[in-house]
Scaffold this motif. Sequence first.
Motif, PDB file in Angstrom:
ATOM      1  N   PRO A  48     -48.574 -10.101  34.750  1.00  0.00           N
ATOM      2  CA  PRO A  48     -47.532 -10.282  33.742  1.00  0.00           C
ATOM      3  C   PRO A  48     -47.010  -8.945  33.384  1.00  0.00           C
ATOM      4  O   PRO A  48     -47.811  -7.767  33.483  1.00  0.00           O
ATOM      5  N   SER A  49     -45.443  -8.813  33.012  1.00  0.00           N
ATOM      6  CA  SER A  49     -44.974  -7.970  32.841  1.00  0.00           C
ATOM      7  C   SER A  49     -43.823  -7.860  31.784  1.00  0.00           C
ATOM      8  O   SER A  49     -43.203  -8.507  31.765  1.00  0.00           O
ATOM      9  N   SER A  50     -44.334  -7.186  30.583  1.00  0.00           N
ATOM     10  CA  SER A  50     -43.386  -7.326  29.429  1.00  0.00           C
ATOM     11  C   SER A  50     -43.202  -6.045  28.796  1.00  0.00           C
ATOM     12  O   SER A  50     -42.410  -6.049  27.659  1.00  0.00           O
ATOM     13  N   ARG A  51     -43.518  -4.875  29.115  1.00  0.00           N
ATOM     14  CA  ARG A  51     -43.455  -3.590  28.676  1.00  0.00           C
ATOM     15  C   ARG A  51     -42.203  -2.910  29.161  1.00  0.00           C
ATOM     16  O   ARG A  51     -41.952  -2.941  30.231  1.00  0.00           O
ATOM     17  N   HIS A  52     -41.429  -2.339  28.147  1.00  0.00           N
ATOM     18  CA  HIS A  52     -40.031  -2.082  28.446  1.00  0.00           C
ATOM     19  C   HIS A  52     -40.227  -0.230  28.239  1.00  0.00           C
ATOM     20  O   HIS A  52     -40.516   0.117  27.314  1.00  0.00           O
TER      21      HIS A  52
ATOM     22  N   GLU B 236     -41.433  -5.281  21.348  1.00  0.00           N
ATOM     23  CA  GLU B 236     -42.523  -6.010  21.210  1.00  0.00           C
ATOM     24  C   GLU B 236     -42.721  -6.552  19.671  1.00  0.00           C
ATOM     25  O   GLU B 236     -42.986  -7.747  19.259  1.00  0.00           O
TER      26      GLU B 236
ATOM     27  N   GLN C 221     -38.798  -8.733  23.716  1.00  0.00           N
ATOM     28  CA  GLN C 221     -39.168  -8.084  24.847  1.00  0.00           C
ATOM     29  C   GLN C 221     -38.936  -9.473  26.084  1.00  0.00           C
ATOM     30  O   GLN C 221     -39.130 -10.446  25.899  1.00  0.00           O
ATOM     31  N   ILE C 222     -38.818  -8.893  27.359  1.00  0.00           N
ATOM     32  CA  ILE C 222     -38.455  -9.823  28.260  1.00  0.00           C
ATOM     33  C   ILE C 222     -39.761  -9.827  29.128  1.00  0.00           C
ATOM     34  O   ILE C 222     -40.340  -8.823  29.413  1.00  0.00           O
ATOM     35  N   GLN C 223     -40.044 -11.008  29.652  1.00  0.00           N
ATOM     36  CA  GLN C 223     -41.568 -11.468  30.256  1.00  0.00           C
ATOM     37  C   GLN C 223     -41.223 -11.784  31.631  1.00  0.00           C
ATOM     38  O   GLN C 223     -40.590 -12.901  31.973  1.00  0.00           O
ATOM     39  N   ASN C 224     -41.541 -11.225  32.548  1.00  0.00           N
ATOM     40  CA  ASN C 224     -42.068 -11.580  34.070  1.00  0.00           C
ATOM     41  C   ASN C 224     -43.271 -11.879  34.138  1.00  0.00           C
ATOM     42  O   ASN C 224     -44.200 -11.122  33.854  1.00  0.00           O
ATOM     43  N   THR C 225     -43.297 -12.982  34.989  1.00  0.00           N
ATOM     44  CA  THR C 225     -44.728 -13.235  35.191  1.00  0.00           C
ATOM     45  C   THR C 225     -44.726 -13.577  36.694  1.00  0.00           C
ATOM     46  O   THR C 225     -43.934 -14.490  37.184  1.00  0.00           O
TER      47      THR C 225
ATOM     48  N   ARG D 239     -39.274 -15.628  34.795  1.00  0.00           N
ATOM     49  CA  ARG D 239     -38.533 -14.428  33.833  1.00  0.00           C
ATOM     50  C   ARG D 239     -37.617 -15.043  32.694  1.00  0.00           C
ATOM     51  O   ARG D 239     -36.991 -15.999  32.986  1.00  0.00           O
TER      52      ARG D 239
END
Length: 239
Positions: A22-26, A37, A42-46, A75
């Motif tokens: 999971p990726s949500s840090r910018h 956050e 924030q945008i979430q990639n999984t 996304r």
Amino acid sequence: SAVREAPRRQPWTFSMGYRFQPSSRHFVGTVEQKQREFNNNQIQNTYHLFDFSISRQVLRRWNLNASLPFLVVNRNQLYVPRGEFRVVGLGDMTVGGRAWIFRPPTESGGNIGVGLNLKLPTGIYNATGKALDRDGNVIIASADQSIQAGDGGTGFSVDIQAYKPTIFDSMLYFTGSYLFNPRNTNGVSTFRTAPGEEVMSVADQYLYRGGISHAFPKVRGLTVTFGGRIEGVPVRDLL
């Protein structure tokens, strides 16, 4: 005196790996945008990544190998074009070979291997999805490059693997690879207007891992590893 028995050859080896991320840090450069956050924007990639590999031992020191990834990525994109994007499909295939520097099995139990692989553009690099434009109209837009299964370019990678036995029947290991992507861009629109950001890039990539692994003597095939991993995309291609 003890006689070490030479290991039996395994001409074909098939393996499958799975990675969840999971990726949500910018970040802007090295500065994390923590306010996103708190503001809940924030945008979430999984990512769900399955990697299928096969190798063939042609000589004691030489192996041929091929790898084909399969991705399932989601996304939630909150900026224009705004929408939920999903990409499912094969990634870019690699084929190549690897050679061990020292003829196995070595007296020390360790070795160093170098490899060269060709990366083929088998993955979809222009996946699209339904999204909303600035006026709220439904459009078909390109998925963000971070979730595309491929990049649309042919490249090649060089890699190194090394391992060495250490105390407590453990093993030190290191792997590193660099992917050269000579192609500049792939013609897919990013829907961004800043100079140089209008079209998706076919970028170089790098990956390095290192640490220690330990095999459980009473559980055949079970190994636990502890180490670090760094990967990324450089600002400029080497070629």
